[in-house]
Design an enzyme around this catalytic site. Structure first.
Site, short mmCIF file in Angstrom:
data_model
loop_
_atom_site.label_atom_id
_atom_site.label_comp_id
_atom_site.label_asym_id
_atom_site.label_seq_id
_atom_site.Cartn_x
_atom_site.Cartn_y
_atom_site.Cartn_z
N TYR A 135 0.68 -1.37 -0.10
CA TYR A 135 -0.24 0.09 -0.30
C TYR A 135 0.52 1.35 -0.13
CZ TYR A 135 -4.18 -2.84 0.82
OH TYR A 135 -5.34 -3.57 1.39
N LYS A 190 2.96 -15.58 2.49
CA LYS A 190 2.70 -15.90 1.17
C LYS A 190 3.87 -16.24 1.01
CE LYS A 190 0.50 -17.35 -2.03
NZ LYS A 190 -0.83 -18.52 -2.47
N ASP A 222 -4.38 -18.12 1.17
CA ASP A 222 -5.02 -18.87 1.06
C ASP A 222 -5.59 -19.39 2.02
OD1 ASP A 222 -2.35 -19.30 0.41
OD2 ASP A 222 -2.41 -20.38 -1.05
N ASP A 246 -6.10 -6.44 5.92
CA ASP A 246 -7.28 -5.78 5.15
C ASP A 246 -8.30 -6.93 4.68
OD1 ASP A 246 -8.34 -4.17 4.25
OD2 ASP A 246 -7.52 -3.02 2.37
N ASP A 250 -11.87 -8.12 7.45
CA ASP A 250 -13.35 -7.75 6.52
C ASP A 250 -13.81 -9.55 6.76
OD1 ASP A 250 -13.51 -5.20 6.81
OD2 ASP A 250 -13.74 -5.24 4.42
#
Ligand code: NAD
Length: 362
Positions: A135, A190, A222, A246, A250
């Site tokens: 980001y 990852k 994943d 992020d 959620d």
């Protein structure tokens, strides 16, 4: 104890008023001062985070934040949009650790889209790093490709990066949080594909050596996304980078059924924090007096625990919320057949009454 109260836009003003009411009944020596932020500040001062608001936030021990934004601001230049106020506060106060608990209240088990046996008793904490990752990494932008599959074509690119101190400090936060819970941390990465996240994994493993009493597991993002809906109760504290956090936070929030119930905290190295509900300003229901104030009231409880060192007062608010839910009161977002529908103010009043009862008893 100084609290900066920044209600913001839309339902922000309605729900923060209820949280302030709840804090006021605790009879603790708070000094609360309000200021405009987001669209409301843009209207009054031409900027979503005016200097006076930023200075108030900097001088406070904690910030109680409502929500910002409205679709009517979508055409403004990006730096003037209400959401920039949150980014500005994060940056100026160095808020790097985002805490998002996902707790499924027994009374609301039916509100989740998952089977009751999967989410009943759920109590997990997602800790997201807030200041690094793809980001904020530079360089980023658009250009004409000089290599790859389509040389000469227009392309866009971002840079994923993490420095050692950034990973170390969020890892310490996660292990210390786990020590106060069931002593288990899942670090999500990852590492099989990304160099940045192989580094993340290595550094988290090194920091873990200082916390032999805490169990550490590593999980690819994943798999974590899958396990969160398959067997979420296997997690306790989950720590991860900005982008994975992020998305996963959620996903985790939806396990509990309603976004109107979910608090959050963003902390810096001095435990100064910004406390806000996980939802937005809900312009579709603003001004109707029907928004659920519980996420904001529970954010105030987190503020008491993490920034103001008042754990008993935090417990009192959280058990009052449980009592109110047990009594069958529901705002429209969590209402179901057989329960009593109430508005924002009635819900806040009910929490105040429940707290007053425990104060009288205790
Ligand atoms: P939202 O979270 O505001 O609303 C999503 C849905 O959930 C809406 O139907 C809304 O009515 C409902 N909802 C949200 N909170 C509720 C509550 N407490 N009680 C009952 N129902 C509730 O998300 P959105 O509609 O995508 O965004 C609206 C605005 O909020 C946008 O301008 C967006 O940029 C902004 N936003 C701000 C923040 C923040 O301030 N931290 C976060 C997310 C979105």
């Amino acid at each position: 104890m100084k609290i900066a109260v920044l209600p913001g836009d839309g339902i922000g003003t309605e729900i923060v008023a209820e949280a302030v009411k709840v804090l006021s009944v605790l009879d603790l020596p708070f000094e609360m001062e309000s200021a405009l932020v987001g669209g409301a500040a843009f209207e009054a001062h031409g900027h979503p985070l005016p200097e006076s608001t930023l200075n108030l936030a900097k001088a406070a021990d904690a910030i109680l934040f409502g929500a910002v934004g409205d679709w009517k601001y979508d055409t403004l230049d990006r730096p003037l949009r209400p959401e920039q106020a949150i980014l500005g506060l994060r940056k100026n106060l160095g808020l790097f650790a985002n805490f998002r608990p996902a707790i499924c209240y027994e009374q609301l088990v039916g509100a989740s889209s998952l089977k009751p046996e999967i989410i009943s008793g759920l109590d997990i904490l997602i800790i997201r790093e807030l200041t690094g990752d793809i980001y904020f990494g530079q360089p980023r932008g658009r250009r004409v490709a000089t290599d790859g599959h389509f040389p000469g074509a227009e392309e866009a690119f971002d840079t994923m990066r993490y420095s050692r101190p950034e990973i170390e400090r969020i890892a310490h936060v996660a292990f210390q949080a786990a020590r106060k819970r069931s002593k288990k941390v899942t670090s999500v990465d990852k590492a099989n594909v990304l160099e940045t996240f192989q580094f993340w994994k290595d550094v988290v493993t090194e920091v873990h050596a200082e916390y032999p009493d805490v169990e550490l597991e590593h999980m690819y993002v994943d798999t974590a996304a899958m396990q969160l809906v398959r067997a979420p109760k296997k997690f306790d504290v989950v720590v991860t980078g900005n982008m994975f956090g992020d998305i996963l936070s959620d996903e985790a929030s939806m396990l509990t059924g309603s976004i109107g119930m979910l608090p959050s905290a963003s902390l810096n190295a001095k435990n100064q924090g910004l406390y806000e509900p996980s939802h937005g300003s809900a312009p579709d229901i603003a001004g109707q007096g029907i928004a659920n104030p519980l996420a904001t009231i529970l954010s105030a409880a987190m503020m008491l625990r993490f920034s103001l060192n008042q754990p008993q007062a935090a417990d009192r608010i959280e058990s009052a919320v449980q009592d109110v839910l047990a009594s069958g009161l529901r705002t429209v977002d969590i209402w179901s057949e057989g329960t009593t529908k109430v508005g924002t103010r009635e819900m806040g009043d009910a929490v105040v009454v429940a707290i007053t009862k425990t104060i009288t008893k205790g």
